[in-house]
Design an enzyme around this catalytic site. Structure first.
Site, PDB file in Angstrom:
ATOM      1  N   ASP A  22       0.830  -1.207   0.000  1.00  0.00           N
ATOM      2  CA  ASP A  22       0.000   0.000   0.000  1.00  0.00           C
ATOM      3  C   ASP A  22       0.867   1.261   0.000  1.00  0.00           C
ATOM      4  OD1 ASP A  22      -2.264   1.527   0.055  1.00  0.00           O
ATOM      5  OD2 ASP A  22      -2.779   1.117   2.146  1.00  0.00           O
ATOM      6  N   ASN A  70     -10.860  -2.747  -5.869  1.00  0.00           N
ATOM      7  CA  ASN A  70     -10.089  -1.779  -6.667  1.00  0.00           C
ATOM      8  C   ASN A  70     -10.766  -1.421  -8.001  1.00  0.00           C
ATOM      9  OD1 ASN A  70      -6.811  -2.996  -5.590  1.00  0.00           O
ATOM     10  ND2 ASN A  70      -8.009  -1.273  -4.827  1.00  0.00           N
TER      11      ASN A  70
HETATM   12  C1  FPP Z   1      -2.045   0.261  -3.230  1.00  0.00           C
HETATM   13  O1  FPP Z   1      -1.538   1.566  -3.301  1.00  0.00           O
HETATM   14  C2  FPP Z   1      -1.581  -0.502  -4.345  1.00  0.00           C
HETATM   15  C3  FPP Z   1      -2.369  -1.082  -5.299  1.00  0.00           C
HETATM   16  C4  FPP Z   1      -3.830  -0.990  -5.300  1.00  0.00           C
HETATM   17  C5  FPP Z   1      -1.790  -1.820  -6.424  1.00  0.00           C
HETATM   18  C6  FPP Z   1      -0.560  -2.616  -6.119  1.00  0.00           C
HETATM   19  C7  FPP Z   1       0.214  -2.736  -7.360  1.00  0.00           C
HETATM   20  C8  FPP Z   1       1.562  -2.763  -7.450  1.00  0.00           C
HETATM   21  C9  FPP Z   1       2.463  -2.749  -6.309  1.00  0.00           C
HETATM   22  C10 FPP Z   1       2.245  -2.762  -8.762  1.00  0.00           C
HETATM   23  C11 FPP Z   1       1.836  -3.750  -9.765  1.00  0.00           C
HETATM   24  C12 FPP Z   1       1.820  -5.141  -9.294  1.00  0.00           C
HETATM   25  C13 FPP Z   1       2.374  -6.170  -9.951  1.00  0.00           C
HETATM   26  C14 FPP Z   1       2.096  -7.547  -9.503  1.00  0.00           C
HETATM   27  C15 FPP Z   1       3.254  -6.000 -11.090  1.00  0.00           C
HETATM   28  P1  FPP Z   1      -2.555   2.766  -3.478  1.00  0.00           P
HETATM   29  O2  FPP Z   1      -2.686   3.066  -4.916  1.00  0.00           O
HETATM   30  O3  FPP Z   1      -3.834   2.446  -2.770  1.00  0.00           O
HETATM   31  O4  FPP Z   1      -1.783   3.911  -2.726  1.00  0.00           O
HETATM   32  P2  FPP Z   1      -2.427   5.114  -1.899  1.00  0.00           P
HETATM   33  O5  FPP Z   1      -3.210   4.498  -0.770  1.00  0.00           O
HETATM   34  O6  FPP Z   1      -1.228   5.871  -1.423  1.00  0.00           O
HETATM   35  O7  FPP Z   1      -3.274   5.906  -2.840  1.00  0.00           O
END
Ligand code: FPP
Length: 238
Positions: A22, A70
Site C-alpha cells: 500500500d 479496486n
Molecule cells: C495500493 O496503493 C496498491 C495497489 C492498489 C496496487 C498494487 C500494485 C503494485 C504494487 C504494482 C503492480 C503489481 C504487480 C504484480 C506488477 P494505493 O494506490 O492504494 O496507494 P495510496 O493508498 O497511497 O493511494
C-alpha cells in the site's frame, strides 16, 4: 536503520509472508508524479524483494496486487494497472523461471483484459515445476469472495451427508498449495486487513510499517522478519 539482516536468527523463519503493498499513490503525490508512477515503482521493487525472501528461506510470498474493491478506481488507473501487470509478467517470467520461483495466482481472472489474463496464466503454467519458492499474486482477489467460492466449490462435489470441516475448506481455497500465513505485512501506515487472507491469516503475526510500498526495501523485509522472531506465538495455548 539497524542492519536487521545480521540480527536475524536462523529460526524461526516465516513459511508464508503475505504483503499488502500500500502507498503507491501517496509516494507519487509526494513527488508530484502521476499515481501510475507510484505503481510502476511499486512493481520494480518486487524482484529484489523476492531475492531477499529466497535468501532468508521464506517458502511462500503472497502479494496483494489488485483487490475486488479496486474496480471502483477510475478506469484509466485500472487499465494502467493491467498494462503494468502484463508488462511485469512478460518481462520477469524468465527471471522467475531461472530462480526456481513457482508463480501462483489467487482471485478471478475472468474480468481482466484477455492479454493480461494470458500472461498471468502463462507465468503460472511455465513455472509449475519450480520448487524453490512460491510467489502468489493476488489479483482481483477478495478474502470474502474466496471463502464463499470455496464453500460453493465444496458443495458441488460433496456427498449428501458430508460434513464441512476446516480441512475441506482449506482444500478449496486458492491457497491450497500454500502454508498458513505466518507473517502479514502492511505498508503505508494503515492498520487494516482490507479483505486480504481472512482465513489464512487467522494466526498470523501482523507487522505494520509507515514506509510506503515503493520505498520498501530488503532491509524493511528483514526488519519485519526480525519483529516476527521477537514475538511469542501461542496459537491460543499458554
Ligand atoms: C495500493 O496503493 C496498491 C495497489 C492498489 C496496487 C498494487 C500494485 C503494485 C504494487 C504494482 C503492480 C503489481 C504487480 C504484480 C506488477 P494505493 O494506490 O492504494 O496507494 P495510496 O493508498 O497511497 O493511494
Amino acid at each position: 536503520m539497524k542492519d536487521y539482516r545480521s540480527l536475524l536468527k536462523p529460526k524461526p523463519i516465516p513459511a508464508h509472508v503475505a504483503i499488502i503493498m500500500d502507498g503507491n499513490g501517496r509516494w507519487a503525490k509526494k513527488r508530484s508524479l502521476p499515481r501510475a508512477a507510484g505503481h510502476r515503482r511499486g512493481a520494480e521493487i518486487i524482484e529484489p524483494m523476492m531475492d531477499t525472501a529466497i535468501e532468508l528461506g521464506i517458502k511462500a510470498v503472497s502479494l496483494y496486487a489488485f483487490s475486488t474493491e479496486n474496480w471502483a478506481r477510475p478506469r484509466t488507473e485500472v487499465m494502467g494497472l493491467w498494462r503494468l501487470q502484463e508488462e511485469f509478467f512478460a518481462k520477469k517470467i524468465d527471471t522467475m523461471r531461472s530462480r526456481g520461483i513457482r508463480v501462483l495466482h489467487s482471485g478471478s481472472l475472468k474480468r481482466l483484459p484477455p492479454s493480461t489474463r494470458r500472461t498471468i496464466e502463462e507465468a503460472v503454467a511455465s513455472t509449475a515445476k519450480n520448487r524453490r519458492m512460491l510467489l502468489n499474486f493476488c489479483i482481483n482477489y477478495g478474502g470474502r469472495q474466496e471463502i464463499v467460492g470455496a464453500v460453493n466449490r465444496w458443495r458441488e462435489q460433496a456427498g449428501p451427508k458430508e460434513e464441512f470441516t476446516e480441512a475441506r475448506m482449506e482444500r478449496h481455497l486458492y491457497t491450497r498449495d500454500l502454508p498458513a500465513v505466518d507473517l502479514l505485512i502492511r505498508t503505508s501506515g494503515e492498520y487494516r486487513l482490507s479483505n486480504f487472507m481472512l482465513w489464512q491469516a487467522a494466526y498470523a503475526e501482523l507487522v505494520f510499517t509507515d514506509v510506503l510500498w515503493p520505498d520498501f526495501t530488503s532491509r524493511h523485509l528483514c526488519r519485519a522478519v526480525y519483529e516476527y522472531q521477537q514475538r511469542e506465538r501461542r496459537f491460543g495455548g499458554l
